[in-house]
Design an enzyme around this catalytic site. Structure first.
Site, PDB file in Angstrom:
ATOM      1  CG  HIS A  82     -96.204-101.052  40.186  1.00 29.82           C
ATOM      2  ND1 HIS A  82     -95.725-102.289  39.810  1.00 29.82           N
ATOM      3  CD2 HIS A  82     -96.303-101.077  41.535  1.00 29.82           C
ATOM      4  CE1 HIS A  82     -95.542-103.033  40.891  1.00 29.82           C
ATOM      5  NE2 HIS A  82     -95.886-102.326  41.950  1.00 29.82           N
ATOM      6  CG  ASP A 161     -88.809-106.432  44.772  1.00 28.79           C
ATOM      7  OD1 ASP A 161     -88.933-105.817  45.853  1.00 28.79           O
ATOM      8  OD2 ASP A 161     -89.782-106.854  44.129  1.00 28.79           O
ATOM      9  NE  ARG A 168     -90.460-104.826  52.187  1.00 29.78           N
ATOM     10  CZ  ARG A 168     -91.042-104.264  51.112  1.00 29.78           C
ATOM     11  NH1 ARG A 168     -90.630-104.542  49.905  1.00 29.78           N
ATOM     12  NH2 ARG A 168     -92.027-103.411  51.268  1.00 29.78           N
ATOM     13  CB  SER A 183     -90.229-103.059  46.616  1.00 28.17           C
ATOM     14  OG  SER A 183     -91.057-104.009  46.014  1.00 28.17           O
ATOM     15  CE  LYS A 187     -91.910-104.887  42.182  1.00 29.99           C
ATOM     16  NZ  LYS A 187     -92.397-105.551  43.341  1.00 29.99           N
TER      17      LYS A 187
HETATM   18  N1  URA Z   1     -95.827-103.472  45.794  1.00 30.20           N
HETATM   19  C1  URA Z   1     -94.531-103.791  45.511  1.00 30.20           C
HETATM   20  O1  URA Z   1     -94.190-104.094  44.374  1.00 30.20           O
HETATM   21  N2  URA Z   1     -93.639-103.760  46.522  1.00 30.20           N
HETATM   22  C2  URA Z   1     -93.960-103.426  47.774  1.00 30.20           C
HETATM   23  O2  URA Z   1     -93.090-103.403  48.614  1.00 30.20           O
HETATM   24  C3  URA Z   1     -95.309-103.102  48.063  1.00 30.20           C
HETATM   25  C4  URA Z   1     -96.224-103.124  47.042  1.00 30.20           C
END
Ligand code: URA
Length: 425
Positions: A82, A161, A168, A183, A187
């Site tokens: 990620h 999220d 946000r 966040s 995931k």
């Molecule tokens: N990437 C994400 O998945 N979440 C965030 O809050 C910032 C970057």
């Protein structure tokens, strides 16, 4: 419990208990806490921060807010990666097939771009026919059969999220460490991989502007992963300039293909090989950089990429189709020296404005629009050299092109660049 009391507690610098955080997230997802209260909570968190325990509780409450994937039917150590977001970040497009070409299964859920940052799903969707919405059973079957799948997150996964990130984004509360950590990690945990490599971007084009901030975020996310039994490693990478040469969906697909043909810039090739070595190690395979480079440049990674495209309904020939736009602008150097500054944030915004990205979620993308840089930081430049080409279907006023050129700084001193800044494991 009442949301107002929890907001007040956070506003005054208090520490929320596990039960309080669980209640807040569950009530928010159930529609019992309205967006305006959650926005206030996000802002209180922005100013007062969270302890590691609170961040962990928030992460787990978010994981539990929706479905979780069970990848146990896929043999081997499943690895995921990620990125915390960047400009021209086509790493997944190359890294995922490269790693899969060594037999390490890559079951990847990616995201879309927003603001100055791009998203892997948009880039893949720029290939004719490619589908990112794949039912869970097909996703698992594809990883079993092909060793690779890159899909979008289903509506039912990490619902908290989805809701919180959208909030946000419009309340200036994205760039805060505990909210980014929870966040990202919610995931990754819900997506079910055994091992996770986090690419934590640092610099002008990233959410984390300094190495110190990125290190704090990295340490938090690595601790969160380890607490739930996922081997996690964070690689802090430079995002002071755009990654590679292209920004824009199809331009980035073309650059990725070029790199997988053994062409393109050697710095990005070497960078991807180093990331692949880390990811393969997480997947239980110690492979030399020499072998990884061979797979990258001699066709194995490209073959996997083609398999991925075909498996998800994409037209393989389309990954070789050149970009065509109504206007192509060339930006040339008006002096000689070395390229000293190429601010990622500015160019990310520029690409977004000509259609390569979205300023709001509902914006339509122009897949062919974007920028192709001919020079990157540290490159020698002679007066008149091509610095970049801008591909656009909208006419761009000369004033904007001049401003673009001004953002490319040339100096007499050669700056040193480094893609991987630090590793936390
Ligand atoms: N990437 C994400 O998945 N979440 C965030 O809050 C910032 C970057």
């Amino acid at each position: 419990m009442r949301a107002v009391d929890l907001i007040q507690k956070k506003r005054d610098g208090g520490q929320l208990s596990t039960e309080e955080i669980q209640w807040l997230i569950a009530a928010y997802v159930a529609g019992k806490v309205p967006d305006y209260q959650m926005s206030a909570f996000a802002m209180a968190t922005y100013f007062k921060g969270m302890t590691l325990a609170e961040t962990r509780d928030l992460t787990m409450a978010m994981v539990e807010s929706g479905d979780q994937l069970d990848l146990s039917a896929i043999p081997g150590i499943k690895v995921d990666k990620h990125s915390t977001g960047g400009v021209g970040d086509k790493v997944t497009l190359i890294l995922a097939p490269l790693v899969a070409s060594f037999g390490v299964p890559v079951a990847k859920m990616s995201g879309r771009g927003l603001g100055h940052t791009g998203g892997t799903l948009d880039k893949l969707e720029s290939i004719k026919g490619f589908k990112v919405e794949v039912p869970e059973a097909d996703f698992i079957r594809q990883v079993q059969e092909k060793g690779i799948a890159v899909i979008g997150q289903s509506e039912q996964m990490v619902k908290a999220d989805k809701m919180l990130y959208a909030l946000r984004d419009v309340t200036a509360t994205v760039d805060t460490m505990p909210l980014i950590a929870s966040s990202v990690m919610s995931k990754k945990i819900a997506a079910g991989a055994d091992a996770i490599m986090l690419d934590v971007t640092v610099g002008d084009g990233a959410f984390m502007k300094t190495l110190e901030q990125a290190e704090e975020l990295s340490k938090t996310m690595v601790s969160l992963g380890k607490e739930v039994g996922r081997q996690t490693i964070a690689v802090m990478t430079d995002m002071s300039q755009p990654l590679g040469q292209a920004i824009g969906n199809r331009l980035e697909i073309l650059e990725a293909v070029q790199i997988m043909k053994g062409q393109g810039r050697s710095d990005i090739r070497d960078f991807i090989c180093q990331l692949a070595q880390i990811m393969l190690k997480l997947g239980g395979k110690g492979i030399s950089l020499r072998e990884i480079k061979e797979h990258l440049t001699q066709g194995q990674a490209l073959q996997k990429f083609e398999e991925l495209i075909a498996a998800q309904g994409g037209q393989v020939q389309d990954i070789y189709r050149p970009v065509e736009t109504a206007f192509v602008y060339e930006v040339r150097a008006d002096e000689g020296g070395y390229l000293a500054k190429l601010p990622a944030l500015y160019f990310g915004h520029f690409a977004m404005e000509i259609g390569a990205g979205r300023s709001v979620k509902t914006d339509h993308l122009d897949y062919d629009a974007g920028i192709l840089f001919d020079k990157k930081l540290g490159d020698a430049v002679t007066k008149g050299d091509l610095l970049a080409k801008i591909y656009s279907n909208q006419e761009i006023p000369q004033k904007k092109i001049t401003e673009f050129a001004k953002n490319v700084t040339i100096s007499n001193e050669k700056v040193q660049t480094k893609e991987i800044l630090k590793i936390i494991d």
